[in-house]
Design a protein around this motif. Structure first.
Motif, short mmCIF file in Angstrom:
data_model
loop_
_atom_site.label_atom_id
_atom_site.label_comp_id
_atom_site.label_asym_id
_atom_site.label_seq_id
_atom_site.Cartn_x
_atom_site.Cartn_y
_atom_site.Cartn_z
N PRO A 66 0.85 -1.27 0.04
CA PRO A 66 0.08 0.09 0.05
C PRO A 66 0.69 1.27 -0.05
O PRO A 66 1.95 1.42 0.59
CB PRO A 66 -0.82 -0.02 1.35
N PHE A 67 0.47 2.35 -0.49
CA PHE A 67 0.83 3.40 -0.87
C PHE A 67 1.31 4.13 0.77
O PHE A 67 2.18 4.55 1.11
CB PHE A 67 0.26 4.57 -1.56
N ASN A 68 0.18 4.34 1.29
CA ASN A 68 -0.06 4.33 2.93
C ASN A 68 -1.07 3.69 3.65
O ASN A 68 -2.38 4.00 3.36
CB ASN A 68 -0.14 5.93 2.98
N PRO A 69 -0.85 2.73 4.26
CA PRO A 69 -1.81 1.98 4.97
C PRO A 69 -2.80 2.89 5.76
O PRO A 69 -3.96 2.32 5.92
CB PRO A 69 -1.21 1.11 6.10
N LYS A 70 -2.46 3.96 6.29
CA LYS A 70 -3.42 4.77 6.97
C LYS A 70 -4.36 5.39 6.15
O LYS A 70 -5.67 5.66 6.68
CB LYS A 70 -2.73 6.02 7.51
N PHE A 71 -4.25 5.40 4.75
CA PHE A 71 -5.32 5.70 4.00
C PHE A 71 -6.64 4.91 3.88
O PHE A 71 -7.69 5.23 3.40
CB PHE A 71 -4.77 5.93 2.32
N ASP A 72 -6.25 3.72 4.20
CA ASP A 72 -7.43 2.76 4.18
C ASP A 72 -8.63 3.22 5.21
O ASP A 72 -9.71 3.07 4.99
CB ASP A 72 -7.01 1.16 4.59
N TYR A 73 -8.32 4.13 6.12
CA TYR A 73 -9.17 4.79 7.10
C TYR A 73 -9.56 5.89 6.63
O TYR A 73 -10.97 6.14 6.73
CB TYR A 73 -8.59 4.73 8.57
N LEU A 74 -8.75 6.73 6.10
CA LEU A 74 -9.12 8.29 5.72
C LEU A 74 -10.07 8.08 4.56
O LEU A 74 -10.98 8.94 4.47
CB LEU A 74 -7.86 8.95 5.51
N PHE A 75 -10.09 7.21 3.64
CA PHE A 75 -10.66 7.34 2.25
C PHE A 75 -11.64 6.31 2.09
O PHE A 75 -12.34 6.42 0.93
CB PHE A 75 -9.61 7.72 1.20
N ASN A 76 -12.00 5.49 3.00
CA ASN A 76 -13.08 4.62 2.73
C ASN A 76 -14.29 5.44 3.08
O ASN A 76 -14.28 6.28 3.92
CB ASN A 76 -13.07 3.51 4.05
N SER A 77 -15.34 5.29 2.17
CA SER A 77 -16.50 6.21 2.16
C SER A 77 -17.54 5.74 3.31
O SER A 77 -17.87 6.38 4.50
CB SER A 77 -17.07 6.31 0.92
N TYR A 78 -17.84 4.35 3.27
CA TYR A 78 -19.06 3.88 3.87
C TYR A 78 -19.22 2.29 4.17
O TYR A 78 -19.98 1.73 4.46
CB TYR A 78 -20.73 4.20 3.57
N TYR A 79 -18.12 1.66 3.68
CA TYR A 79 -18.19 0.23 3.57
C TYR A 79 -17.98 -0.39 5.00
O TYR A 79 -16.72 -0.70 5.31
CB TYR A 79 -16.90 -0.09 2.28
N GLU A 80 -18.84 -0.58 5.64
CA GLU A 80 -18.70 -1.07 7.01
C GLU A 80 -18.18 -2.51 7.24
O GLU A 80 -17.45 -2.98 8.00
CB GLU A 80 -20.16 -1.26 7.55
#
Length: 426
Positions: free
Chosen positions: A70-84
């Motif tokens: 991943p480019f930045n693992p933290k982006f998985d939290y920042l840029f998820n929209s609504y996928y619970e």
């Protein structure tokens, strides 16, 4: 099942074209413009650029490439929209507080993921799995939706600035054959047992399927969408002060929000003005009215002695009309009074403004959502939403089709939403 090399090259070209359009649209903005979120319904342009990239990373690269870093693992939290089902995510209403990552880093993120996706496709060669092709296709359709949202969100953000800045200085159009607006007529449509919904080759969302039969009584539908001038007559007749035209929830909203006219309209001593992506302009009475809620569309229809079409009526009437009109590729970014030349008696069916229907957004008979997390894409929103049809001046021509179902809550106005009237013949 794998796809052939011609399909692979087509997919690569489509990927590069659509991804580059997002950046072209964003290139008209200053960095300061890209983090603004003037209300919870809109998202900052920077977030749109990152989220659409996250979609490819999360659903393709992380799932189909075991060696992907991943480019930045933290982006998985920042840029998820609504996928619970994927995990937690940054709250939607707080996207505007994300001053970091910087725009430079977001563009680097896009470049990184683009390179990885194209590399994955070329590594597959002519053995690209059909599942991967389908995921890239939905990712591109998803990006086109966010291109439209980027424009509508920028428009709202800019409208909140006292300087009323312009997104672009001039409005252009690529229409080569246009005619002046013709007389509004009522088109009679035979009823009966008809079929609606998507069927055949090409892309469609799960909410457009399956094709199925519905019964329609004979009806009529207006040849043109409602214009600013026609809507102004409703305002001047006291439409916003007369509860008899309004649904109960609509009337409550009018009083609570103190609505007196469509979003972006302003009355001055020398007439009416409207805010556009090219700045504030004198209201053109011949342009399709836009930025009205379902409540306003429904009230106008009742005041006119008409009604809104059902989505089945709309689709049945428009199913054989060529997809021509004013789209994002024309770079007008605003509904136009002129018409694209067509022999059909129904004008401006596609582009310019989304048209409210009277239909609630629900699933079609025997419809099945996609498996896994992508099952949340459409199905989870099938409650308290109203269907719109036809696309707008911010929609890509290559994204829309007669079966396409857009949906928003009844009070939303910041999209390019307008009105086409219908009526009964029985």
């Amino acid at each position: 099942m794998a796809i052939d090399q011609v399909t692979v090259e087509r997919l690569i070209g489509q990927f590069e074209r659509i991804r580059s359009l997002s950046e072209k649209l964003a290139s008209k903005l200053q960095n300061e413009d890209t983090i603004i979120q003037a209300m919870p319904d809109v998202s900052p342009p920077k977030w749109h650029l990152a989220h659409t990239t996250w979609f490819f990373e999360r659903f393709i690269l992380k799932e189909k490439n075991s060696s992907y870093a991943p480019f930045n693992p933290k982006f998985d939290y920042l840029f998820n929209s609504y996928y619970e089902t994927i995990g937690s995510y940054h709250p939607r209403h707080s996207r505007g507080v994300l001053s970091r990552p910087s725009m430079d880093e977001v563009y680097a993120y896009r470049d990184y993921v683009n390179t990885e996706i194209l590399g994955l496709l070329r590594d597959y060669g002519d053995q690209v799995p059909k599942e991967v092709e389908d995921l890239i296709e939905i990712g591109l359709q998803h990006e086109q939706q966010h291109q439209e949202l980027l424009l509508t969100d920028v428009k709202y953000n800019f409208s909140c600035n006292p300087l009323l800045p312009s997104y672009t200085e001039t409005s252009t159009t690529n229409h080569t054959k246009t005619e002046q607006k013709s007389q509004v007529t009522e088109i009679k449509i035979e009823g009966g047992l008809v079929e609606i919904g998507f069927e055949g080759p090409g892309f469609s969302f799960d909410n457009e399927r399956p094709r199925h039969k519905v019964w329609l009584n004979a009806y009529q539908i207006s040849s043109h969408p409602v214009t600013n001038g026609e809507y102004l007559s409703f305002i001047e007749a006291g439409g916003y002060e007369q509860p008899e035209h309004w649904l109960s929830d609509g009337w409550a909203t009018v009083k609570k929000e103190k609505w007196k006219h469509p979003l972006y309209w302003r009355k001055s001593e020398d007439g009416w003005y409207t805010f556009t992506l090219t700045g504030e302009k004198k209201l053109n009475l011949d342009e399709p009215v836009c930025h009205v809620s379902f409540y306003e569309a429904d009230a106008f229809a009742r005041w006119s002695g008409k009604r809104l079409p059902t989505e089945a009526e709309w689709e049945h009437a428009m199913s054989s009309i060529p997809i021509e009109g004013n789209f994002v590729e024309d770079e007008s970014y605003h509904p136009m009074a002129s018409e694209t030349h067509t022999k059909s008696p129904i004008k401006k069916a596609f582009g310019d403004v989304w048209e409210w229907t009277s239909s609630p957004y629900t699933s079609y008979p025997e419809s099945k959502p996609l498996e896994g997390a992508l099952g949340e894409y459409n199905a989870k929103f099938m409650c308290n939403q109203i269907v719109l049809r036809g696309g707008s001046c911010a929609t890509s021509k290559w994204h829309i089709r007669p079966t396409y179902r857009n949906f928003f809550q009844a009070d939303k106005r910041w999209q390019f939403s307008g009105i086409r009237l219908a009526g009964d013949l029985t």
